[in-house]
Scaffold this motif. Structure first.
Motif, PDB file in Angstrom:
ATOM      1  N   PHE A 172       2.130   2.922 -12.343  1.00 35.29           N
ATOM      2  CA  PHE A 172       3.095   3.900 -11.859  1.00 35.29           C
ATOM      3  C   PHE A 172       4.414   3.215 -11.492  1.00 35.29           C
ATOM      4  CE2 PHE A 172       5.080   6.828  -8.951  1.00 35.29           C
ATOM      5  CZ  PHE A 172       4.735   8.083  -9.439  1.00 35.29           C
ATOM      6  N   GLU A 173       4.320   2.094 -10.805  1.00 28.58           N
ATOM      7  CA  GLU A 173       5.520   1.370 -10.386  1.00 28.58           C
ATOM      8  C   GLU A 173       6.299   0.844 -11.580  1.00 28.58           C
ATOM      9  OE1 GLU A 173       6.652  -2.115  -7.158  1.00 28.58           O
ATOM     10  OE2 GLU A 173       4.743  -2.232  -8.233  1.00 28.58           O
ATOM     11  N   GLU A 174       5.598   0.281 -12.567  1.00 30.27           N
ATOM     12  CA  GLU A 174       6.264  -0.295 -13.732  1.00 30.27           C
ATOM     13  C   GLU A 174       6.935   0.769 -14.605  1.00 30.27           C
ATOM     14  OE1 GLU A 174       6.722  -3.455 -14.669  1.00 30.27           O
ATOM     15  OE2 GLU A 174       5.792  -4.147 -12.800  1.00 30.27           O
ATOM     16  N   LEU A 175       6.292   1.928 -14.744  1.00 25.62           N
ATOM     17  CA  LEU A 175       6.807   2.959 -15.646  1.00 25.62           C
ATOM     18  C   LEU A 175       7.898   3.818 -14.999  1.00 25.62           C
ATOM     19  CD1 LEU A 175       3.540   4.208 -17.387  1.00 25.62           C
ATOM     20  CD2 LEU A 175       5.284   2.684 -18.308  1.00 25.62           C
ATOM     21  N   THR A 176       7.801   4.038 -13.690  1.00 27.16           N
ATOM     22  CA  THR A 176       8.738   4.957 -13.048  1.00 27.16           C
ATOM     23  C   THR A 176       9.788   4.266 -12.191  1.00 27.16           C
ATOM     24  OG1 THR A 176       7.386   5.246 -11.050  1.00 27.16           O
ATOM     25  CG2 THR A 176       6.880   6.658 -12.949  1.00 27.16           C
ATOM     26  N   GLY A 177       9.510   3.037 -11.763  1.00 28.73           N
ATOM     27  CA  GLY A 177      10.437   2.352 -10.876  1.00 28.73           C
ATOM     28  C   GLY A 177      10.296   2.753  -9.420  1.00 28.73           C
ATOM     29  N   LEU A 178       9.385   3.702  -9.149  1.00 24.38           N
ATOM     30  CA  LEU A 178       9.143   4.122  -7.772  1.00 24.38           C
ATOM     31  C   LEU A 178       8.240   3.113  -7.062  1.00 24.38           C
ATOM     32  CD1 LEU A 178       8.572   7.948  -8.363  1.00 24.38           C
ATOM     33  CD2 LEU A 178      10.604   6.846  -7.401  1.00 24.38           C
ATOM     34  N   PRO A 179       8.221   3.116  -5.746  1.00 25.68           N
ATOM     35  CA  PRO A 179       7.393   2.147  -5.001  1.00 25.68           C
ATOM     36  C   PRO A 179       5.913   2.239  -5.374  1.00 25.68           C
ATOM     37  CG  PRO A 179       8.944   3.219  -3.525  1.00 25.68           C
ATOM     38  CD  PRO A 179       9.045   3.937  -4.833  1.00 25.68           C
ATOM     39  N   TYR A 180       5.272   1.102  -5.294  1.00 27.75           N
ATOM     40  CA  TYR A 180       3.843   1.006  -5.623  1.00 27.75           C
ATOM     41  C   TYR A 180       3.001   1.978  -4.803  1.00 27.75           C
ATOM     42  CZ  TYR A 180      -0.807  -1.179  -5.362  1.00 27.75           C
ATOM     43  OH  TYR A 180      -2.161  -1.418  -5.356  1.00 27.75           O
ATOM     44  N   TRP A 181       3.303   2.081  -3.507  1.00 32.06           N
ATOM     45  CA  TRP A 181       2.486   2.919  -2.628  1.00 32.06           C
ATOM     46  C   TRP A 181       2.615   4.397  -2.956  1.00 32.06           C
ATOM     47  CZ3 TRP A 181       4.535   6.716   0.437  1.00 32.06           C
ATOM     48  CH2 TRP A 181       5.902   6.682   0.680  1.00 32.06           C
ATOM     49  N   VAL A 182       3.760   4.810  -3.513  1.00 29.50           N
ATOM     50  CA  VAL A 182       3.944   6.212  -3.886  1.00 29.50           C
ATOM     51  C   VAL A 182       2.980   6.594  -5.004  1.00 29.50           C
ATOM     52  CG1 VAL A 182       5.535   7.918  -4.858  1.00 29.50           C
ATOM     53  CG2 VAL A 182       6.348   6.276  -3.142  1.00 29.50           C
ATOM     54  N   LEU A 186      -0.165   9.231  -4.738  1.00 32.45           N
ATOM     55  CA  LEU A 186      -0.231  10.416  -5.601  1.00 32.45           C
ATOM     56  C   LEU A 186      -1.527  10.450  -6.415  1.00 32.45           C
ATOM     57  CD1 LEU A 186       3.418  10.760  -6.969  1.00 32.45           C
ATOM     58  CD2 LEU A 186       2.213  12.298  -5.414  1.00 32.45           C
ATOM     59  N   VAL A 187      -1.861   9.305  -7.004  1.00 30.37           N
ATOM     60  CA  VAL A 187      -3.080   9.236  -7.810  1.00 30.37           C
ATOM     61  C   VAL A 187      -4.309   9.470  -6.940  1.00 30.37           C
ATOM     62  CG1 VAL A 187      -4.525   7.730  -9.229  1.00 30.37           C
ATOM     63  CG2 VAL A 187      -2.049   7.729  -9.542  1.00 30.37           C
ATOM     64  N   TRP A 188      -4.328   8.835  -5.774  1.00 29.21           N
ATOM     65  CA  TRP A 188      -5.484   8.983  -4.874  1.00 29.21           C
ATOM     66  C   TRP A 188      -5.647  10.425  -4.407  1.00 29.21           C
ATOM     67  CZ3 TRP A 188      -5.983  10.360   0.336  1.00 29.21           C
ATOM     68  CH2 TRP A 188      -7.250  10.143   0.877  1.00 29.21           C
ATOM     69  N   LEU A 189      -4.551  11.070  -4.016  1.00 28.51           N
ATOM     70  CA  LEU A 189      -4.623  12.446  -3.545  1.00 28.51           C
ATOM     71  C   LEU A 189      -5.085  13.395  -4.649  1.00 28.51           C
ATOM     72  CD1 LEU A 189      -1.399  12.783  -1.333  1.00 28.51           C
ATOM     73  CD2 LEU A 189      -3.785  12.801  -0.564  1.00 28.51           C
ATOM     74  N   THR A 190      -4.565  13.193  -5.856  1.00 30.92           N
ATOM     75  CA  THR A 190      -4.921  14.073  -6.964  1.00 30.92           C
ATOM     76  C   THR A 190      -6.397  13.973  -7.301  1.00 30.92           C
ATOM     77  OG1 THR A 190      -2.694  13.876  -7.912  1.00 30.92           O
ATOM     78  CG2 THR A 190      -4.446  14.650  -9.375  1.00 30.92           C
ATOM     79  N   PHE A 191      -6.864  12.760  -7.552  1.00 31.72           N
ATOM     80  CA  PHE A 191      -8.239  12.598  -7.995  1.00 31.72           C
ATOM     81  C   PHE A 191      -9.244  12.848  -6.868  1.00 31.72           C
ATOM     82  CE2 PHE A 191      -5.947  10.480 -11.359  1.00 31.72           C
ATOM     83  CZ  PHE A 191      -6.638  10.908 -12.481  1.00 31.72           C
ATOM     84  N   THR A 192      -8.918  12.411  -5.671  1.00 35.51           N
ATOM     85  CA  THR A 192      -9.825  12.686  -4.552  1.00 35.51           C
ATOM     86  C   THR A 192      -9.923  14.181  -4.294  1.00 35.51           C
ATOM     87  OG1 THR A 192      -9.278  10.558  -3.522  1.00 35.51           O
ATOM     88  CG2 THR A 192     -10.305  12.221  -2.124  1.00 35.51           C
TER      89      THR A 192
END
Length: 204
Positions: A142-152, A156-162
């Motif tokens: 996510f960080e490499e493709l979007t440039g957004l912070p790693y934790w973001v 997002l991934v954790w909230l979606t899948f959980t």
């Protein structure tokens, strides 16, 4: 920006699929083992997608790129063989027992609540370690493709899948994993054709 939109849309899509699957869950048997009637293609899809996660696409690929391709191939062969042998030699007993979870199977098999607790703890620790690697890979991607912070990306991934896993259980997991399997397969075929075509053009 394009990558960000694509990733967000994919997360929304997976959540929607999981929500749809969750609405069809009526009993505990549906939630934990998909009603014991999941089609073979969906079982194949979830097995392949679980194996070819970010741990394979990022971790094992990076391990090979760092200079250890043969070691990676050896580990992959052992792991794949173990999954296959486990399913063939152990799967039928698990199904006949009508247990809803692997810890429950061991508890019935040895008539011991202690064994069941140990099996449950082993499952939680093992899956927890695996998910840590997968989530870390998702955050890095996510960080490499979007440039957004790693934790973001991680959040997002954790909230979606959980969110959809807790709601839909195994039906949601099976469906979303199969969607990922199809995407992986198309990307692999398309990428291979592109590389082969570029290689042939370079030699021409």
């Amino acid at each position: 920006m394009t990558y960000t939109v694509a990733i967000v849309l994919s997360l929304v899509g997976y959540f929607a699929i999981g929500h749809w699957a969750g609405r069809r869950v009526k009993h505990l048997d549906d939630y934990l083992v998909a009603g014991r009637n999941a089609p073979t293609f969906l079982i194949l899809g979830t097995l392949v997608a679980s194996y070819l996660s970010t741990s394979a696409f990022l971790g094992e690929t990076g391990f090979a790129y760092a200079g250890y391709p043969f070691v990676m191939l050896l580990f992959a062969a052992i792991s794949t063989s173990g999954c296959l042998l486990g399913a063939l030699a152990f799967g039928r007993y698990l199904r006949r027992s009508e247990a809803l979870t692997v810890p429950e199977f061991f508890g019935k098999r040895f008539a011991s609540r202690r064994v069941q607790r140990i099996a449950g703890l082993t499952t939680v620790v093992g899956l927890g370690a695996y998910l840590l690697g997968v989530m870390q890979g998702a955050g890095i991607m996510f960080e490499e493709l979007t440039g957004l912070p790693y934790w973001v990306g991680l959040l997002l991934v954790w909230l979606t899948f959980t969110g959809f896993i807790l709601y839909s259980g195994s039906p949601g997991v099976v469906l979303t994993d199969t969607v990922m399997f199809v995407i992986f397969s198309l990307a692999a075929v398309g990428g291979s054709l592109y590389i082969i075509t570029a290689w042939a053009a370079g030699r021409g």
